[in-house]
Design an enzyme around this catalytic site. Sequence first.
Site, mmCIF file in Angstrom:
data_model
loop_
_atom_site.group_PDB
_atom_site.id
_atom_site.type_symbol
_atom_site.label_atom_id
_atom_site.label_comp_id
_atom_site.label_asym_id
_atom_site.label_seq_id
_atom_site.Cartn_x
_atom_site.Cartn_y
_atom_site.Cartn_z
ATOM 1 N N ASP A 13 1.808 -2.422 12.908
ATOM 2 C CA ASP A 13 2.466 -1.156 12.616
ATOM 3 C C ASP A 13 1.391 -0.068 12.660
ATOM 4 O OD1 ASP A 13 4.448 0.710 11.477
ATOM 5 O OD2 ASP A 13 3.190 0.578 9.688
ATOM 6 N N ASP A 15 1.768 3.774 11.263
ATOM 7 C CA ASP A 15 1.698 4.692 10.129
ATOM 8 C C ASP A 15 1.606 3.941 8.802
ATOM 9 O OD1 ASP A 15 1.959 7.350 11.421
ATOM 10 O OD2 ASP A 15 3.823 6.481 12.149
#
Length: 223
Positions: A13, A15
Amino acid sequence: MTVNRDFKAILWDMDGTLADSEALHLRTLILVLAHHGVEAGDELHPLIFGKTGREVHALCCERFGLSTDLAAWSAFRARCYIEGARSLEPRPGARNVYRAAKRAGLAQAIVSNSSRMLLEANLNALDLQDPQLVSVSANDVRAGKPEPEPYERAAYLLRLHPNQAIVVEDSPTGALAAIAAGMRVLAWPLDDAGAALFHPAAQIVRSERELAAALNLPSLMTN
């Protein structure tokens, strides 16, 4: 030394996991709301954590009675984000693990619920730009996390079966997407309170070293 692993790729991922960008996302939301006459603050963070821009727009329209166009809303936030991304920093320890995995020869991809424009700004800020890097943004799928499509798409592009990939996530929403895709998940929350929100199938790691150990990256573990 040969290291035995039960996976062939790491799917990251962006953010909150690779980039320390959650505060910037929140700031752009506060700015766009102020632009529309709504005063808001940090109380919005739990409501938007892990959601796509489209979902955040819908939530704010319902919560604050707004009727603003999604395209104009997104463009305003994107301008604010691009400007702020110039000073964006990696999450402490994340880039060390990413680079250790690269040295180990592991395939890696980045899977984000953000738009392509914002994902590229993050990659540039973190100095992770690579012509060969596989990345999946909200623009590349029909349904974002928690649907499995983003992670399934990354596995497809890497020419791997989903069970050959391991996912690193900081949000329960992203973890649910990876679990639904049939992948093993390493959940790396910011604090113990966040750890309690993850699906039981996710393995919790609480530090750079715990993450490296779970990924079997001895080059980092011995530094």
